[in-house]
Design an enzyme around this catalytic site. Sequence first.
Site, PDB file in Angstrom:
ATOM      1  N   VAL A  30      19.907  -3.928 -40.400  1.00 28.78           N
ATOM      2  CA  VAL A  30      18.648  -3.926 -41.151  1.00 28.78           C
ATOM      3  C   VAL A  30      18.813  -4.436 -42.577  1.00 28.78           C
ATOM      4  O   VAL A  30      17.840  -4.787 -43.232  1.00 28.78           O
ATOM      5  CB  VAL A  30      18.015  -2.513 -41.181  1.00 28.78           C
ATOM      6  CG1 VAL A  30      17.577  -2.104 -39.794  1.00 28.78           C
ATOM      7  CG2 VAL A  30      18.966  -1.483 -41.770  1.00 28.78           C
ATOM      8  N   GLN A  32      21.788  -6.655 -45.201  1.00 28.17           N
ATOM      9  CA  GLN A  32      23.090  -7.258 -45.481  1.00 28.17           C
ATOM     10  C   GLN A  32      23.222  -7.417 -46.982  1.00 28.17           C
ATOM     11  O   GLN A  32      22.463  -8.161 -47.605  1.00 28.17           O
ATOM     12  CB  GLN A  32      23.198  -8.625 -44.803  1.00 28.17           C
ATOM     13  CG  GLN A  32      24.395  -9.463 -45.233  1.00 28.17           C
ATOM     14  CD  GLN A  32      25.705  -8.964 -44.654  1.00 28.17           C
ATOM     15  OE1 GLN A  32      25.896  -8.937 -43.455  1.00 28.17           O
ATOM     16  NE2 GLN A  32      26.609  -8.561 -45.525  1.00 28.17           N
ATOM     17  N   ALA A  34      25.993  -7.492 -50.621  1.00 25.57           N
ATOM     18  CA  ALA A  34      27.275  -8.055 -51.043  1.00 25.57           C
ATOM     19  C   ALA A  34      28.426  -7.099 -50.771  1.00 25.57           C
ATOM     20  O   ALA A  34      29.564  -7.529 -50.558  1.00 25.57           O
ATOM     21  CB  ALA A  34      27.225  -8.396 -52.529  1.00 25.57           C
ATOM     22  N   GLU A  35      28.137  -5.798 -50.770  1.00 23.94           N
ATOM     23  CA  GLU A  35      29.190  -4.795 -50.612  1.00 23.94           C
ATOM     24  C   GLU A  35      29.159  -4.087 -49.264  1.00 23.94           C
ATOM     25  O   GLU A  35      30.171  -3.533 -48.838  1.00 23.94           O
ATOM     26  CB  GLU A  35      29.081  -3.744 -51.729  1.00 23.94           C
ATOM     27  CG  GLU A  35      29.348  -4.283 -53.120  1.00 23.94           C
ATOM     28  CD  GLU A  35      30.796  -4.698 -53.322  1.00 23.94           C
ATOM     29  OE1 GLU A  35      31.683  -4.039 -52.749  1.00 23.94           O
ATOM     30  OE2 GLU A  35      31.037  -5.686 -54.029  1.00 23.94           O
ATOM     31  N   ALA A  36      27.993  -4.079 -48.628  1.00 27.82           N
ATOM     32  CA  ALA A  36      27.873  -3.279 -47.402  1.00 27.82           C
ATOM     33  C   ALA A  36      26.788  -3.828 -46.489  1.00 27.82           C
ATOM     34  O   ALA A  36      25.884  -4.544 -46.928  1.00 27.82           O
ATOM     35  CB  ALA A  36      27.569  -1.822 -47.755  1.00 27.82           C
ATOM     36  N   LYS A  51      26.013   3.009 -42.994  1.00 29.20           N
ATOM     37  CA  LYS A  51      26.370   2.089 -44.080  1.00 29.20           C
ATOM     38  C   LYS A  51      27.844   1.730 -43.931  1.00 29.20           C
ATOM     39  O   LYS A  51      28.711   2.600 -44.009  1.00 29.20           O
ATOM     40  CB  LYS A  51      26.110   2.750 -45.433  1.00 29.20           C
ATOM     41  CG  LYS A  51      26.307   1.815 -46.621  1.00 29.20           C
ATOM     42  CD  LYS A  51      25.832   2.488 -47.899  1.00 29.20           C
ATOM     43  CE  LYS A  51      25.861   1.553 -49.082  1.00 29.20           C
ATOM     44  NZ  LYS A  51      25.332   2.192 -50.306  1.00 29.20           N
ATOM     45  N   ASP A 153      22.107   3.313 -59.701  1.00 28.66           N
ATOM     46  CA  ASP A 153      21.259   2.187 -59.277  1.00 28.66           C
ATOM     47  C   ASP A 153      19.842   2.687 -59.023  1.00 28.66           C
ATOM     48  O   ASP A 153      19.278   2.485 -57.945  1.00 28.66           O
ATOM     49  CB  ASP A 153      21.840   1.540 -58.018  1.00 28.66           C
ATOM     50  CG  ASP A 153      21.138   0.236 -57.641  1.00 28.66           C
ATOM     51  OD1 ASP A 153      20.508  -0.380 -58.522  1.00 28.66           O
ATOM     52  OD2 ASP A 153      21.220  -0.160 -56.460  1.00 28.66           O
TER      53      ASP A 153
END
EC number: 3.6.-.-
Length: 244
Positions: A30, A32, A34-36, A51, A153
């Site tokens: 669901v 994409q 940069a980290e996960a 995740k 965040d």
Amino acid sequence: MAGTSSEAEAEALAAARERSRLFLSGLELVQQGAEARVFRGRFQGRAAVVKHRFPKSYRHPELEARLGRRRTVQEARALLRCRRAGIAAPVVFFVDYASNCLYMEEIEDSVTVRDYIQSTMETEKDPQCLLDLARRMGQVLAGMHDQDLIHGDLTTSNMLLRRPLAQLHIVLIDFGLSFVSGLPEDKGVDLYVLEKAFLSTHPHTETAFEAFLKSYGASSKKSSPVLKKLDEVRLRGRKRSMVG
């Protein structure tokens, strides 16, 4: 003997990662990042979100493994810390340390606060209709900061509303950048990140954000130095903008 033991551990780790890969391949991707990668599916009969912090080829494998594990553990602990304090966050079902996967409750049929605000503003065209939501946000984030938990965040995309929406039941998500700190500076920066995201994503909502800050100040036992730091961070941000 040591070599045999290391080989056995490596084989077990590889097998665990392969099992995880096969399981994830049956889920719906669901998101994409940069980290996960974030997947949706069922885990032991329950609606779940997974995740997966995937390895980066540009990092040394051992460093990558340590970083991925540390961030996965930090996020799981942050979710547990919230829930212990009575702050709504997804239930952690399972932490897969071999593949750096975090299995969590899916907040079904929820909407992001971002989408709720945009929909409400399109319909009502008056930020006054957001004041109750803003005050509730202030209460929730004050409670989080009083636990010395920094989200890292804060955006309206990282807050969900359970249905019925009128009850304003906020669920905090995505603690991938979270950490523990009692410093007013860190909490002030957390609020500054939210302020920048809130006002840029939702134009003409300054009165709503003011209501949020008033509610935060009234709800947090430690708000005075935090709000003072927020003012200092704002000033630093303006100076950087002027310098270019």
